[in-house]
Design a protein around this motif. Structure first.
Motif, PDB file in Angstrom:
ATOM      1  N   GLY A  81      38.390  60.740   3.612  1.00 12.93           N
ATOM      2  CA  GLY A  81      37.304  59.981   3.012  1.00 12.93           C
ATOM      3  C   GLY A  81      37.727  58.592   2.578  1.00 12.93           C
ATOM      4  N   ARG A  82      37.431  58.243   1.330  1.00 16.73           N
ATOM      5  CA  ARG A  82      37.718  56.891   0.845  1.00 16.73           C
ATOM      6  C   ARG A  82      39.217  56.631   0.667  1.00 16.73           C
ATOM      7  NH1 ARG A  82      35.958  56.654  -5.599  1.00 16.73           N
ATOM      8  NH2 ARG A  82      37.537  58.125  -6.362  1.00 16.73           N
ATOM      9  N   LYS A  83      40.031  57.681   0.709  1.00 17.53           N
ATOM     10  CA  LYS A  83      41.483  57.521   0.585  1.00 17.53           C
ATOM     11  C   LYS A  83      42.173  57.467   1.943  1.00 17.53           C
ATOM     12  CE  LYS A  83      43.681  59.656  -2.804  1.00 17.53           C
ATOM     13  NZ  LYS A  83      44.162  60.747  -3.687  1.00 17.53           N
ATOM     14  N   ASP A  92      42.553  44.711  11.170  1.00 16.68           N
ATOM     15  CA  ASP A  92      43.193  44.056  12.309  1.00 16.68           C
ATOM     16  C   ASP A  92      44.652  44.456  12.471  1.00 16.68           C
ATOM     17  OD1 ASP A  92      44.228  42.765  10.114  1.00 16.68           O
ATOM     18  OD2 ASP A  92      43.680  40.733  10.756  1.00 16.68           O
ATOM     19  N   GLU A  93      45.119  45.417  11.650  1.00 19.08           N
ATOM     20  CA  GLU A  93      46.488  45.920  11.771  1.00 19.08           C
ATOM     21  C   GLU A  93      46.503  47.438  11.933  1.00 19.08           C
ATOM     22  OE1 GLU A  93      49.554  44.243   9.207  1.00 19.08           O
ATOM     23  OE2 GLU A  93      48.083  42.772   8.482  1.00 19.08           O
ATOM     24  N   GLY A  94      45.440  47.970  12.513  1.00 16.59           N
ATOM     25  CA  GLY A  94      45.395  49.401  12.793  1.00 16.59           C
ATOM     26  C   GLY A  94      44.565  50.224  11.844  1.00 16.59           C
ATOM     27  N   GLY A  95      44.033  49.593  10.798  1.00 21.01           N
ATOM     28  CA  GLY A  95      43.222  50.328   9.840  1.00 21.01           C
ATOM     29  C   GLY A  95      41.809  50.549  10.345  1.00 21.01           C
ATOM     30  N   TRP A  96      40.975  51.210   9.530  1.00 23.47           N
ATOM     31  CA  TRP A  96      39.609  51.509   9.944  1.00 23.47           C
ATOM     32  C   TRP A  96      38.699  51.566   8.721  1.00 23.47           C
ATOM     33  CZ3 TRP A  96      43.788  54.777  10.465  1.00 23.47           C
ATOM     34  CH2 TRP A  96      43.820  55.914   9.646  1.00 23.47           C
ATOM     35  N   THR A  97      37.407  51.519   8.978  1.00 20.19           N
ATOM     36  CA  THR A  97      36.406  51.625   7.925  1.00 20.19           C
ATOM     37  C   THR A  97      36.386  53.054   7.401  1.00 20.19           C
ATOM     38  OG1 THR A  97      35.052  49.896   8.916  1.00 20.19           O
ATOM     39  CG2 THR A  97      33.966  51.375   7.360  1.00 20.19           C
ATOM     40  N   THR A  98      36.435  53.201   6.094  1.00 24.19           N
ATOM     41  CA  THR A  98      36.457  54.534   5.491  1.00 24.19           C
ATOM     42  C   THR A  98      35.053  54.939   5.045  1.00 24.19           C
ATOM     43  OG1 THR A  98      37.002  53.628   3.310  1.00 24.19           O
ATOM     44  CG2 THR A  98      38.839  54.275   4.733  1.00 24.19           C
ATOM     45  N   ALA A 148      48.195  68.454   5.686  1.00 30.61           N
ATOM     46  CA  ALA A 148      46.800  68.018   5.814  1.00 30.61           C
ATOM     47  C   ALA A 148      46.605  67.402   7.194  1.00 30.61           C
ATOM     48  CB  ALA A 148      46.469  67.000   4.729  1.00 30.61           C
ATOM     49  N   THR A 149      45.776  68.050   7.994  1.00 32.43           N
ATOM     50  CA  THR A 149      45.612  67.698   9.403  1.00 32.43           C
ATOM     51  C   THR A 149      44.175  67.255   9.625  1.00 32.43           C
ATOM     52  OG1 THR A 149      47.383  69.187  10.086  1.00 32.43           O
ATOM     53  CG2 THR A 149      45.737  68.629  11.745  1.00 32.43           C
ATOM     54  N   ALA A 150      44.019  66.032  10.095  1.00 30.09           N
ATOM     55  CA  ALA A 150      42.696  65.418  10.142  1.00 30.09           C
ATOM     56  C   ALA A 150      41.816  66.034  11.216  1.00 30.09           C
ATOM     57  CB  ALA A 150      42.829  63.918  10.375  1.00 30.09           C
ATOM     58  N   VAL A 151      40.540  66.199  10.863  1.00 32.16           N
ATOM     59  CA  VAL A 151      39.574  66.754  11.809  1.00 32.16           C
ATOM     60  C   VAL A 151      38.939  65.663  12.669  1.00 32.16           C
ATOM     61  CG1 VAL A 151      39.094  68.716  10.306  1.00 32.16           C
ATOM     62  CG2 VAL A 151      37.678  66.654  10.109  1.00 32.16           C
ATOM     63  N   THR A 152      39.242  64.415  12.366  1.00 32.10           N
ATOM     64  CA  THR A 152      38.756  63.266  13.126  1.00 32.10           C
ATOM     65  C   THR A 152      39.719  62.117  12.871  1.00 32.10           C
ATOM     66  OG1 THR A 152      36.855  61.765  13.419  1.00 32.10           O
ATOM     67  CG2 THR A 152      37.276  62.532  11.206  1.00 32.10           C
ATOM     68  N   PRO A 153      39.871  61.172  13.795  1.00 30.13           N
ATOM     69  CA  PRO A 153      40.828  60.078  13.565  1.00 30.13           C
ATOM     70  C   PRO A 153      40.566  59.320  12.271  1.00 30.13           C
ATOM     71  CG  PRO A 153      40.117  60.096  15.856  1.00 30.13           C
ATOM     72  CD  PRO A 153      39.268  61.112  15.145  1.00 30.13           C
ATOM     73  N   GLU A 154      39.297  59.128  11.920  1.00 34.57           N
ATOM     74  CA  GLU A 154      38.961  58.380  10.712  1.00 34.57           C
ATOM     75  C   GLU A 154      39.225  59.190   9.446  1.00 34.57           C
ATOM     76  OE1 GLU A 154      36.833  58.875  13.312  1.00 34.57           O
ATOM     77  OE2 GLU A 154      37.229  56.910  14.238  1.00 34.57           O
ATOM     78  N   GLY A 155      39.528  60.466   9.610  1.00 33.40           N
ATOM     79  CA  GLY A 155      39.822  61.310   8.459  1.00 33.40           C
ATOM     80  C   GLY A 155      41.287  61.361   8.083  1.00 33.40           C
ATOM     81  N   ARG A 156      42.131  60.655   8.824  1.00 32.48           N
ATOM     82  CA  ARG A 156      43.564  60.639   8.491  1.00 32.48           C
ATOM     83  C   ARG A 156      43.825  59.836   7.217  1.00 32.48           C
ATOM     84  NH1 ARG A 156      45.897  58.109  13.846  1.00 32.48           N
ATOM     85  NH2 ARG A 156      43.904  56.998  13.597  1.00 32.48           N
ATOM     86  N   HIS A 186      42.607  66.966  -4.265  1.00 33.33           N
ATOM     87  CA  HIS A 186      43.441  65.763  -4.269  1.00 33.33           C
ATOM     88  C   HIS A 186      42.696  64.464  -3.961  1.00 33.33           C
ATOM     89  CE1 HIS A 186      47.066  68.622  -3.578  1.00 33.33           C
ATOM     90  NE2 HIS A 186      46.570  68.697  -4.797  1.00 33.33           N
ATOM     91  N   GLY A 187      41.402  64.455  -4.269  1.00 32.66           N
ATOM     92  CA  GLY A 187      40.635  63.221  -4.145  1.00 32.66           C
ATOM     93  C   GLY A 187      40.215  62.871  -2.744  1.00 32.66           C
ATOM     94  N   TYR A 188      40.338  63.801  -1.799  1.00 33.47           N
ATOM     95  CA  TYR A 188      39.910  63.529  -0.436  1.00 33.47           C
ATOM     96  C   TYR A 188      38.423  63.874  -0.273  1.00 33.47           C
ATOM     97  CZ  TYR A 188      44.857  62.708   0.107  1.00 33.47           C
ATOM     98  OH  TYR A 188      46.129  62.211  -0.052  1.00 33.47           O
ATOM     99  N   LEU A 189      37.886  63.760   0.930  1.00 35.17           N
ATOM    100  CA  LEU A 189      36.441  63.672   1.102  1.00 35.17           C
ATOM    101  C   LEU A 189      35.664  64.814   0.444  1.00 35.17           C
ATOM    102  CD1 LEU A 189      34.093  62.075   2.354  1.00 35.17           C
ATOM    103  CD2 LEU A 189      34.309  63.551   4.357  1.00 35.17           C
ATOM    104  N   VAL A 190      36.051  66.067   0.674  1.00 41.98           N
ATOM    105  CA  VAL A 190      35.271  67.163   0.099  1.00 41.98           C
ATOM    106  C   VAL A 190      35.325  67.114  -1.421  1.00 41.98           C
ATOM    107  CG1 VAL A 190      34.949  69.657   0.020  1.00 41.98           C
ATOM    108  CG2 VAL A 190      35.618  68.568   2.165  1.00 41.98           C
TER     109      VAL A 190
END
Length: 361
Positions: free
Chosen positions: A103-105, A122-128, A56-64, A178-182
């Motif tokens: 997505g939310r995962k 503050d430890e490398g995470g991002w808003t999902t 699974a290869t993310a199409v955007t950094p926030e999609g990882r 598998h519960g990802y965005l789509v």
């Protein structure tokens, strides 16, 4: 299992395939695949697999899923992938890549040191993001995508598909499982919207179908396009195989060719009846109802088990995940056990063939 299959203009040498297997190994956190990915995927190509699909290869950094995932949102990543596709092709295997958005995962800790919960901001995470502000169990609440955000996701899949072509991949797969965005948009358990992207089945499927159309337009008519579905959420009121079969038909009409049928992932702690080939009957159901080609995956571990699925028509190919990780040469062993010949053996390994060693594997 060892009869070639042709999809559009691609002929794949056999039906022993490698599904996307997340490695969480991009320690530089830049999405660029490296030597591990070359050896991991290359070993299975050299081992006789017909199709090897990258993780699974993310199409955007926030999609990882995690910040250790691979990506295809920039040209540096595409150049790194091209080294891998060249090697896979040199071994006679077709190469695929699964384009994904978690997505939310997203924004969880990478395996194998995964900690509970989301990776802190503050430890490398991002808003999902997600179709609705409904958290996956144990993870932080996502932000609901607005119209502009949804359009940006579709465009991210489109541009990643272009980079996949440039990187030399033979197959592009859209991750809708598998519960990802789509999948989150498809399931009524995670999509609570009341606009044109939620509610009815047609509206919940809209994101997937627009992605499929855009990806098909970008990759052209010669290249196969796969979609991976979870056929069921294994949860009351959720996504199920009947909805899957309907949407698979729509996806075929939108430009998809082949359907990789798995299950689950949307609901934490779902009661899943895991056992040998426990998802294969759902692949068969979807294939028959929609009149499409499908692959089966999940606890399929022996050559005879897989041969029965393909010979019976239950599936057109079989994905071997953990079996391939345990033995990257699984395809060659399966060919030996089924008496299918040794044509896929690399010349460097010919002296190790069973025929050269009194028939012993």
């Amino acid at each position: 299992m060892f009869r070639p299959i042709t999809i559009r203009e691609l002929t794949i040498r056999n039906r022993v395939w490698v599904p996307p297997l997340c490695q969480y190994s991009v320690t530089e956190r830049d999405g660029v695949p490296h030597d591990w990915h070359l050896v991991h995927l290359g070993a299975m190509a050299a081992g006789g697999a017909g199709l090897v699909i990258a993780e699974a290869t993310a199409v955007t950094p926030e999609g990882r899923i995690s910040d250790h995932d691979t990506g295809l949102w920039n040209d540096e990543q595409a150049r790194a992938w091209s080294r891998i596709t060249r090697f896979l092709r040199s071994q006679g295997a077709a190469s695929g890549i699964q384009l994904a958005h978690a997505g939310r995962k997203a924004s969880v800790w990478p395996e194998p040191t995964r900690k509970p919960g989301s990776q802190p901001l503050d430890e490398g995470g991002w808003t999902t993001v997600a179709p609705s502000p409904v958290a996956f169990d144990g993870l932080r609440e996502p932000v609901a995508l607005d119209e502009a955000g949804i359009r940006a996701v579709i465009d991210d899949f489109r541009t990643a598909a272009r980079r996949a072509v440039d990187a030399g991949f033979d197959v592009v797969e859209v991750h809708a499982a598998h519960g990802y965005l789509v999948h989150q948009f498809l399931s009524p358990l995670s999509n609570l919207r009341d606009d044109d992207w939620g509610g009815s089945l047609e509206h919940r499927a809209r994101l997937l179908l627009e992605i499929v159309r855009e990806v098909r337009a970008e990759i052209g008519e010669r290249m196969p396009l796969f979609v991976r579905f979870s056929a069921t959420d294994w949860a009351p009121g959720g996504w199920d195989e009947a909805q899957t079969a309907i949407v698979v038909g729509w996806a075929r009409d939108a430009g998809a060719d082949f359907f990789d049928v798995s299950t689950g992932g949307l609901v934490a702690n779902a009661r899943i009846p895991v056992g040998p080939a426990y998802q294969a009957h759902l692949a068969e159901y979807v294939g028959e109802r929609a009149g499409v080609s499908v692959s089966a995956v999940g606890r399929i571990t022996s050559p005879t088990q897989a041969e029965e699925l393909v010979a019976s028509g239950a599936a057109d190919a079989v994905m071997f995940g953990k079996a391939m990780m345990r033995d990257p040469h699984f395809a060659m062993r399966a060919a030996h056990e089924l008496g299918a010949g040794t044509s896929m053996w690399p010349v460097q390994y010919l002296r190790a063939r069973p025929e050269a060693n009194d028939g012993e594997w």
